[in-house]
Design a protein around this motif. Structure first.
Motif, PDB file in Angstrom:
ATOM      1  N   VAL A  39       1.074  -1.184  -0.201  1.00 42.36           N
ATOM      2  CA  VAL A  39       0.172   0.066   0.096  1.00 42.36           C
ATOM      3  C   VAL A  39       0.615   0.914  -0.068  1.00 42.36           C
ATOM      4  CG1 VAL A  39      -1.910   1.150   1.896  1.00 42.36           C
ATOM      5  CG2 VAL A  39      -1.595  -1.759   1.004  1.00 42.36           C
ATOM      6  N   ASP A  40       1.473   1.093   0.829  1.00 40.39           N
ATOM      7  CA  ASP A  40       2.700   2.530   0.851  1.00 40.39           C
ATOM      8  C   ASP A  40       3.917   2.479  -0.461  1.00 40.39           C
ATOM      9  OD1 ASP A  40       1.949   3.458   3.439  1.00 40.39           O
ATOM     10  OD2 ASP A  40       3.549   2.271   4.817  1.00 40.39           O
ATOM     11  N   TRP A  43       0.902   3.984  -2.721  1.00 43.33           N
ATOM     12  CA  TRP A  43       1.302   5.601  -2.359  1.00 43.33           C
ATOM     13  C   TRP A  43       2.437   6.150  -2.942  1.00 43.33           C
ATOM     14  CZ3 TRP A  43      -2.178   9.045  -1.719  1.00 43.33           C
ATOM     15  CH2 TRP A  43      -1.415  10.339  -0.229  1.00 43.33           C
ATOM     16  N   GLN A  60       0.302   8.371   3.997  1.00 47.65           N
ATOM     17  CA  GLN A  60      -1.433   8.768   4.297  1.00 47.65           C
ATOM     18  C   GLN A  60      -2.265   7.092   4.820  1.00 47.65           C
ATOM     19  OE1 GLN A  60      -3.262  11.000   1.581  1.00 47.65           O
ATOM     20  NE2 GLN A  60      -5.865  10.094   2.729  1.00 47.65           N
ATOM     21  N   GLY A  61      -2.348   7.237   5.837  1.00 49.29           N
ATOM     22  CA  GLY A  61      -3.536   6.372   6.448  1.00 49.29           C
ATOM     23  C   GLY A  61      -4.866   5.937   6.225  1.00 49.29           C
ATOM     24  N   ASP A  62      -5.962   5.349   7.282  1.00 50.27           N
ATOM     25  CA  ASP A  62      -6.579   5.222   6.280  1.00 50.27           C
ATOM     26  C   ASP A  62      -7.533   6.984   7.004  1.00 50.27           C
ATOM     27  OD1 ASP A  62      -6.801   3.019   6.037  1.00 50.27           O
ATOM     28  OD2 ASP A  62      -7.094   2.161   7.262  1.00 50.27           O
ATOM     29  N   GLY A  63      -8.418   7.304   6.330  1.00 51.52           N
ATOM     30  CA  GLY A  63      -9.288   8.239   7.098  1.00 51.52           C
ATOM     31  C   GLY A  63      -8.454   9.637   6.752  1.00 51.52           C
ATOM     32  N   ALA A  64      -7.062   9.903   5.370  1.00 44.33           N
ATOM     33  CA  ALA A  64      -6.669  10.205   5.975  1.00 44.33           C
ATOM     34  C   ALA A  64      -5.790  11.187   7.145  1.00 44.33           C
ATOM     35  CB  ALA A  64      -7.121  12.150   5.609  1.00 44.33           C
ATOM     36  N   THR A  65      -5.200   9.636   7.754  1.00 46.51           N
ATOM     37  CA  THR A  65      -4.186  10.287   8.766  1.00 46.51           C
ATOM     38  C   THR A  65      -3.502  10.239   8.692  1.00 46.51           C
ATOM     39  OG1 THR A  65      -4.608   7.046   9.329  1.00 46.51           O
ATOM     40  CG2 THR A  65      -6.621   9.356  10.793  1.00 46.51           C
ATOM     41  N   LYS A  67       0.107   8.367   8.529  1.00 47.06           N
ATOM     42  CA  LYS A  67       0.907   6.638   8.704  1.00 47.06           C
ATOM     43  C   LYS A  67       2.242   6.650   9.266  1.00 47.06           C
ATOM     44  CE  LYS A  67       0.401   2.179   6.731  1.00 47.06           C
ATOM     45  NZ  LYS A  67      -0.350   2.116   5.319  1.00 47.06           N
TER      46      LYS A  67
END
Length: 462
Positions: A39-40, A43, A60-65, A67
């Motif tokens: 995933v990273d 990205w 970036q993680g889930d929900g624009a958090t 990571k």
């Protein structure tokens, strides 16, 4: 006047933290081998990240958090051992851990710490800080000793002379010695003449602040005697041979030798090395007034050698001459002097590679090895006897400013060598003490040079 005390800066390091975000420092090859999750990696590729040297990307993680982050080391990370210093300025506030397969963890952490330095004494406000959670394999105590020493040297050099003249430098010297339980002494003003330090008095007598010789003793009597001598010209106008305005702009850094030996002394005392340590700093300001020393004057030094003044802007070697002669009287096992002494050294090797001079082949070899191990660059230049004729004077024993303008760093070192005869080993460092360009591990400004290599060598003695 701003108060200056010996205060340790807050540490940028914390113990390992399971909540810390991860920053991956990778080469282009590592980026291709699955260091990042799929995933990273997807990205990073979508963002155009190719792990080029100094490149940076937040993950970036889930929900624009947030990571984590990824940082590029380029194809040859060994060429920039402290590249991770840039992370201290790139990462968002909070606690981070570093995942860097191709880097030495100790060196990477040191780079991060060095890169977080800023000189903000005269600025309002403070930017948020990123902290690094250290791996268990990292020696945190050694890291923090080094950082505090480097930051001290940078702070002292960066502080302008209106707040760091001979008096204030003496206060800092006293505060450091008191902090470590050292014995302190200062010879000030006309007492320099009474106690036979004529050249220190000569150079500093024109200043509104009295010249002084600062002395610190620490450690165990009977242990190896290590003596550090640092040039403490807190500002250099050039004297009656006045510098042009452009050459005077950075002359607050002319006490960089003093700043660096104080930093090195802090490393030694902080590590509690088994040594008999002595630190000497002649602290003066080379000013202009009715009683300033003149071109053509002749003065006799502490050692009895007479010196003709052919340029009042060659003042650093004069104050060092008396200090070195005084230090040499106790026959130290190792004597080190550090000074922002000549422009010729910068012409020869540039601002980032300080030359050193010694006749001790074993010491030269050991320092060269320590330099490589610590990624603390230094380079040996010769004490070429063929140039000794250039420091002779017709009217005195020697001149402080040979004519011709060639080999200036070597002739300055040969001048100093005249005042050392009893020390078992002596080495002279002609440092710049300033970084003219921003680097990953530090901003433009005052810099510590050679002290990490010197500390590594000295550690083996005690």
């Amino acid at each position: 006047m701003l108060p200056y005390q010996f205060i340790e800066r807050p540490s940028p390091f914390v113990a390992s933290d399971p909540k810390a975000l991860t920053v991956y420092a990778v080469t282009p090859a590592e980026l291709e081998t699955g260091v990042l999750s799929k995933v990273d990696e997807t990205w990073a590729r979508a963002a155009g990240f190719k792990a080029e040297a100094g490149s940076f990307l937040l993950l970036q993680g889930d929900g624009a958090t947030l990571k984590g982050a990824v940082f590029g080391l380029g194809k040859n990370p060994e060429e920039a051992p402290f590249a991770c210093g840039k992370l201290a300025r790139l990462l968002t506030a909070g606690v981070w851990r570093l995942e860097a397969p191709s880097l030495d963890p100790q060196q990477a952490a040191l780079g991060f710490g060095l890169g977080g330095y800023s000189f903000d004494t005269y600025k309002t406000g403070k930017t948020p800080e990123a902290f690094l959670a250290l791996a268990d394999s990292v020696d945190r105590a050694a890291l923090e000793r080094t950082l505090q020493a480097v930051f001290l040297a940078r702070d002292l050099v960066n502080t302008p002379t209106n707040d760091m003249g001979p008096e204030r430098l003496g206060e800092v010297f006293h505060a450091i010695g008191t902090h470590y339980g050292a014995t302190l002494k200062a010879v000030v003003g006309d007492d320099l003449l009474a106690q036979n330090f004529p050249l220190i008095h000569t150079v500093g007598r024109a200043s509104a602040e009295a010249p002084r010789l600062l002395e610190m003793r620490w450690g165990r009597k009977g242990a190896k005697k290590v003596t550090l001598v640092g040039k403490g010209v807190c500002f250099d106008t050039g004297g009656l041979d006045i510098k042009p305005a452009a050459s005077m702009l950075l002359m607050k850094k002319d006490m960089g030798g003093a700043a660096n030996v104080l930093a090195l002394a802090c490393m030694i005392m902080g590590a509690e090395l088994d040594l008999d340590l002595r630190v000497l700093v002649p602290a003066v300001e080379n000013s202009i007034s009715a009683n300033a020393f003149r071109p053509g004057d002749i003065y006799r030094s502490r050692k009895g050698i007479s010196v003709q003044i052919d340029n009042t802007d060659a003042e650093g070697r004069l104050i060092l001459a008396d200090a070195l002669a005084y230090a040499d009287e106790e026959s130290p096992d190792l004597m080190i002097d550090m000074a922002t002494l000549t422009g010729a050294a910068r012409v020869a090797l540039g601002p980032d590679l300080p030359p050193f001079f010694t006749d001790d082949e074993a010491l030269a070899s050991a320092l060269g090895s320590a330099s490589l191990e610590e990624a603390d660059p230094i380079w040996r230049l010769p004490l070429f006897k063929g140039y000794e004729k250039d420091i002779r004077s017709r009217a005195a024993d020697i001149t402080n400013a040979p004519s011709g303008g060639m080999a200036g760093a070597i002739t300055a070192a040969l001048f100093l060598k005249r005042f050392v005869s009893n020390a078992e080993s002596w080495v002279h460092f002609d440092i710049f003490a300033w970084s003219p360009t921003e680097k990953p591990h530090g901003p433009v400004g005052g810099e510590a040079q050679a002290i990490r290599a010197l500390f590594r060598h000295i550690s083996a003695l005690g």
